[in-house]
Structure formats: structure tokens, C-alpha cells
Write an enzyme that holds these catalytic residues in place. Structure first.
Site, PDB file in Angstrom:
ATOM      1  CD  GLU A   1      30.502  21.941   7.834  1.00  0.00           C
ATOM      2  OE1 GLU A   1      30.582  23.401   7.491  1.00  0.00           O
ATOM      3  OE2 GLU A   1      31.379  21.352   8.701  1.00  0.00           O
TER       4      GLU A   1
ATOM      5  CB  CYS B   1      38.256  25.684   8.760  1.00  0.00           C
ATOM      6  SG  CYS B   1      36.575  25.431   7.769  1.00  0.00           S
TER       7      CYS B   1
END
Length: 650
Positions: A315, A409
Site C-alpha cells: 500500500e 478501515c
């Protein structure tokens, strides 16, 4: 160690908006108090209404079914069993609580308040006597704490708890969650810092949370600990645990870094927290370092949508100019972190470029992360999807929008951002009032003895923004309206008289105002065709189309059955004359661009690799087809299929 909330700081206005510096902070601008800027109609009001009616309610249910709340009950001893999910499961609860708090502040709702109280009781019951709180670690860790702080997210969860507690205290006046937050923060102050446990969390956010808690309580120890966490990074602490430091934003000290690197969300949460520290301590050196890093990010590591994070590999940000569209990660949480950082830089400096990036990111990198229905989400936001794309990775856009994720998230992060969006509209300074983001609504400010403005606009579909002065205050003061950097040719009038409006600057009007005075800003809404720096190899020879603040894309449902988005080609001169047409029947009501496009000759039948000519060959005239391009944020609301933002030249 204090276990009750100190009295609110006498320098902090109450209630205040998110990320609101104290009166003594070294900033150019201050947000208007919470509730003083209200979005009451139009584009963003519709998104907030869906968030309120759908997302927050389904989010409450998901926290139960996914196990987040049960984990806290197990930690409290009121339930038995094994905890579920990632180590940071508590953070999803806190982000949802923050969303519910800001939403209650927008419009009081007894059901929402009941949920806040219910979950606050669950959280408080799980807290240890000394203030420690992390349900998954409390159960799985068998009482051990901070043994793998680079990965355990214990401070990360705490930071989100602090932000939620502040939001709820500011909007409801209730102190239940604030008491929990203060007790945990006091535990951190007693445990970490110079001469104590000299460790940093692998995922920043506690820095922002501690500064907000300082602003709410006046306890300087929280600001001091946040400052220590910022300055401790980049000195080998993470590496001592056998971890690779780049990913954790711990390779280079914050004051020495020239750009952002590593995990994109971690990186921008750290810079946002550092900006808070710089504001409250008056640290010009730190602010200069953050300015340098923001410029590095925006000049080499940001997608045309405002999205950040080029690599699926952990990421992360990629290298300079590594911005491939089809493998763009551009995580929804990273867009939110970018907005938070740019907002803080805007407050610190008053410079329009930061508000420009907030706008671009909200419309084109944040908003694609949630469906028009408000209950399905993208974790990853690519700028292209090819025909036949398939994946078994739930984060991939090819998998379709998801109602929740194992790593959830993004959904509550999107909820809290939409609930607090009013706070990004306006600020005040010693000179007057500034408008940064355009939406129909009202703004009240304490400037000049009390000012009220009414804003009406059909932005982003129409470029006219009308601001009426309802309460004029006393004496002279300045009204400033942001003219976006893309808005070359903008015009404006004040009480009917023409004034100059310059792209990339604020339209500033200082006068003694009267009730009924109107400032009208007209932003040009023609089609803009942009290309990337040629060092962005992945899109060299391609262009993107923009109108107003929106980036557009071509999506398969709008194409003829025999034309695949992969094979679309364009000519720039033709694109510039594209027509805009508002379609109230399409995707909740959008303005589409009627683009003349061409088929790629031989694309479907030619060999994969072909002999290269000395020069680009002249191609025979291909068939021209006019197709609608839609705002990128609205893609994948009908079906999952081919889509592209970057259009190759014919």
C-alpha cells in the site's frame, strides 16, 4: 496521573471544528466554530444525507456483526470467546463514533446519541485500571503490552479514540468517552517519551489525536508527547525491531525528509500530525519541512484525481512519477489523510494551493470510495479497469464495491469525513472570512462583531457561486473567495460592480458591508484537456478530461456494444469542443461530457508485438463515435467493467 478531564483551555473556543488550532497557535486561519458552517443543499448535502440515513446506521450494525464490539466486551469480561479480526479492530469503532459525533452535531438525533452512549459504555468497560486500552491485544496478548509496537497499532487505536472523544465532547457536551480518552492519554504520557519507553507506533495517527486532546483539555503534556513522537521518527527505532523502516515512515527524520514515502496512509497521517504540532508550537522549521514534502508529493507522486499510493505492494507510494493508472492503489483512507494534511497546511499558511488539493481530492479521490447508495465501498481506486479484469482480492475494484472489508478501515473513515465536511468550507482571520469549498449553505463567524453569509450554488455542475451578506458585522472587513488554480478566465462582481478574479488566488474584497450585499463569482466550466509530465511513462501519449473540479472517465455501460473502453482513442482538438449535458436521470444526476472518440485501429486483431516504424505512421481515418463521459467518482455504480480516465491519443 490525572484520570479526569482537566478544565477546557481558556484559549480554545468551544465548540470548535475538527483540527481547530488554539487561539495562540501559529496559523494564518482558524476554522469557524462547529455548527457555524452548514451545508444545507446541493451536491455535498445529498452525499451527507445518504451518509446520515444509510452509512452510519449500517456501520453501527457492521461493528456488531464483524466482531468489533464483541472484542471489547470480551476484553471487559462481559463476554467470552476469541477476539476476531485484525489487531486494529478497535479503530473502526472509534472512527464510527467520531462520525456519529459530528453527525449529531450537524443534526441532533436521539437514536444516534443512544448508539454513542451504548458504545461508549462498552469501550469504558474494556479499559484497564491504569488506562491501557486495546481489546485485541488485551485478549490475544495475555496481558502483554507494546511488545511489537511497529505492528500492533496500539497507539494508532488510541489516536482514533482521542479524535472520537473530542468530536463527541464538542458536539454533545458529554464527557463519557472523553474521560476514557484522558485516562488512556495519561497512561501514554506516563509510559512513553524521553527517559521512559522510547518507542513509536508503526502506524501514525496518535500524533493528531494527542494534539486534538490537548486542544480540548489544555493539558500540555499531550502536545509534548505528540511532538516527541514526531521527532523520534527516522532515528532507527522501528529498524531495531527488525522492520524495514521505509514502510513505517521511519527511514528519515520528519525535519529532513524531502518527500513522502512508504505506506501512503501512514505517511500522510504522520505529516498531518506534524502539521498540528508545528501549528501549536510555532515551529517554523517543521512547517518548512512539511511544505517541502507536500510539494514533493504533489509534483511527483499524486494522481490526476488527487489519489496517492501507486503500489499494491504494501500500500505504498511509488518512486517519482510512478503513477500507473490500472494498478493505482489510491486507497480511500490515503485520500482522507491527504485532505487532513492539506487542510492543516491551509490553516497554517492561508495559501490557495492547499485548498485546491482538498477540493480535487474530495471530489475525485475520496468520493469514488463510496457508492451513490452510501453503503458499498472501494478500498482501492484505480484509474483504469481493463476488459476481463478479475481478482479474488476483496480490496480490488474488480471485485466490485463491498459493504464491508475484513480490514474495514475505509468505510468508517469515509463516514467521519462526510459527517465533518462542513468544517472545510470556511475560516476566519483577523482580516475577515474566507470561503474555501463551495456548497449551498450558511456561514456564521465572529469576525467584525458577527457576520452571517448565505451561499447558493449548483457547483460542481455550474460555476456560479453567489454569496449574500445577511449579517454585515461592523466596520470594514475582508471577504475572500478561493479562485481555483484551474479557473482561468473567472469573473466576479461585488454589488453588481465587476472586480478582478485571478486563478490560483483568493478574490479579496474589503469594505464596510450592508445586509443584502452580494458577491458573485463565476468559474469557467469549459472542458479542460490535460496531459501528464512525460516522465509518467504509464500515461505518456494519453490525456485526461476535466470540467470544473471534476475528473471524468469513459465507462463501458456508456459505450456502443462493439466498442470496448480499452480501444477508445481521442484527438485533443475535438475534446476541447465537447458538449456538457446535465442528466438528472443518470447516476443520481450528473453532468456528462459528450466526447468524440475513435476506435483503435487493429487493436483487437493485431499481434501483441509489431515492427516499429521510424516515425509514428499516419493512420487511416477511424470511425468517430460520440459517447458520454461521466464524473470519475460515479463509476462502478451500475456494473463493474472496463473504465479509463486516461485516454490515448488517436
Amino acid at each position: 496521573m490525572t484520570t479526569t478531564a482537566p478544565a477546557p483551555s481558556t484559549t480554545t473556543p468551544a465548540p470548535v471544528a475538527p483540527a481547530a488550532p488554539t487561539a495562540d497557535a501559529a496559523v494564518a486561519l482558524h476554522p469557524v466554530p462547529s455548527g457555524s458552517a452548514r451545508i444545507t443543499g446541493g451536491f455535498w448535502h445529498e452525499r451527507q444525507d445518504v451518509n446520515r440515513r444509510q452509512a452510519i446506521r449500517t456501520g453501527y450494525e457492521k461493528l456488531e456483526t464483524a466482531g468489533n464490539l464483541q472484542n471489547l466486551r470480551i476484553a471487559a469480561g462481559t463476554a467470552t470467546g476469541e477476539v476476531r479480526g485484525p489487531i486494529f479492530m478497535d479503530s473502526d469503532v472509534y472512527k464510527w463514533l467520531e462520525a456519529a459525533g459530528w453527525e449529531y452535531g450537524r443534526e441532533p438525533d436521539e437514536e444516534v446519541l443512544g448508539w454513542i452512549r451504548e458504545i461508549t459504555d462498552i469501550v469504558a468497560a474494556a479499559q484497564a485500571e491504569d488506562g491501557y486500552l486495546d481489546s485485541v491485544q488485551q485478549v490475544r496478548g495475555n496481558g502483554e503490552r507494546y511488545v511489537d509496537l511497529p505492528w500492533s497499532h496500539e497507539h494508532y487505536c488510541a489516536g482514533h479514540l482521542f479524535q472520537a472523544a473530542v468530536a463527541i465532547h464538542r458536539t454533545t457536551g458529554e464527557t463519557g468517552l472523553l474521560d476514557v480518552a484522558v485516562k488512556l492519554a495519561d497512561h501514554l504520557v506516563a509510559t512513553f517519551g524521553p527517559g521512559k519507553t522510547e518507542e513509536v507506533d508503526g502506524h501514525p495517527v496518535v500524533e493528531m489525536g494527542l494534539v486534538e486532546l490537548y486542544r480540548e483539555t489544555g493539558n500540555r503534556a499531550y502536545l509534548d508527547l505528540a511532538q516527541w513522537f514526531v521527532d523520534a521518527r527516522g532515528h532507527g527505532i522501528i529498524e531495531q525491531h527488525g522492520k524495514e523502516p521505509t514502510y513505517f515512515s521511519d527511514r528519515v527524520p520528519v525535519r529532513e525528509a524531502s518527500t513522502v514515502e512508504g505506506h501512503s496512509v501512514r505517511a500522510v497521517y504522520l505529516t498531518a500530525g506534524a502539521a498540528d504540532v508545528a501549528a501549536e508550537t510555532g515551529d517554523a522549521e517543521l512547517l518548512a519541512a512539511l511544505t517541502r514534502q507536500w510539494e514533493g508529493m504533489t509534483s511527483t507522486k499524486t494522481y490526476v484525481t488527487g489519489g496517492i499510493g501507486a503500489r499494491w505492494d504494501w500500500e505504498q507510494f511509488g518512486d517519482h512519477y510512478e503513477l500507473g493508472p490500472d494498478r493505482a492503489y489510491a486507497e480511500s483512507c490515503a485520500a482522507i489523510g491527504s485532505v487532513q494534511w492539506s487542510w492543516r497546511m491551509l490553516l497554517a499558511t492561508g495559501e490557495t494551493r492547499y485548498a485546491d488539493l482538498v477540493e480535487r481530492t474530495l471530489y475525485n479521490a475520496f468520493l469514488p470510495g463510496v457508492s451513490l447508495a452510501g453503503t458499498e465501498y472501494f478500498y482501492v481506486n484505480p484509474l483504469q479497469m481493463r476488459a476481463g479484469a478479475h481478482t479474488d482480492e476483496e480490496r480490488s475494484a474488480a471485485h466490485g464495491r463491498r459493504p464491508w472489508f475484513d480490514c474495514a478501515c475505509c468505510p468508517p473513515n469515509i463516514m467521519r469525513t462526510l459527517s465533518s465536511l462542513d468544517a472545510y468550507v470556511a475560516t476566519t482571520s483577523g482580516d475577515g472570512v474566507q470561503l474555501h469549498q463551495y456548497a449551498t449553505g450558511t456561514v456564521r463567524a465572529d469576525a467584525a462583531g458577527g457576520v452571517e453569509l448565505a451561499v447558493s450554488t449548483d457547483y460542481p455542475w455550474d460555476g456560479t457561486v453567489r454569496v449574500e451578506v445577511r449579517e454585515p458585522g461592523t466596520g470594514e472587513w475582508e471577504l475572500a473567495l478561493r479562485v481555483p488554480g484551474w479557473a482561468e478566465g473567472a469573473t466576479a462582481t461585488v454589488a453588481g460592480d465587476a472586480v478582478e478574479a485571478t486563478a490560483g488566488q483568493y478574490l479579496r474584497v474589503r469594505r464596510t458591508w450592508s445586509a443584502g450585499d452580494v458577491v458573485e463569482l463565476v468559474l469557467p466550466m469549459g472542458v479542460r484537456v490535460v496531459e501528464a509530465d512525460p516522465r509518467v511513462d504509464a500515461v505518456r501519449g494519453a490525456v485526461a478530461v476535466e470540467r470544473g473540479p471534476l475528473v471524468y472517465c469513459v465507462e463501458q455501460p456508456d459505450l456502443p456494444a462493439d466498442l470496448v473502453a480499452d480501444d477508445v482513442r481521442v484527438r485533443v482538438a475535438e475534446l476541447r469542443g465537447a458538449r456538457a449535458e446535465h442528466r438528472p436521470d443518470l447516476l443520481g444526476g450528473v453532468s456528462v461530457l459528450q466526447l468524440p472518440v475513435h476506435r483503435a485501429l487493429g487493436a483487437a486483431t493485431g499481434p501483441l508485438y509489431r515492427p516499429a516504424a521510424d516515425e509514428a505512421p499516419e493512420q487511416a481515418e477511424a470511425e468517430t463515435v460520440e459517447v458520454p463521459a461521466i464524473p470519475y467518482y460515479a463509476w462502478a455504480n451500475r456494473e463493474i467493467g472496463p473504465m479509463r480516465v486516461w485516454l490515448p491519443r488517436a
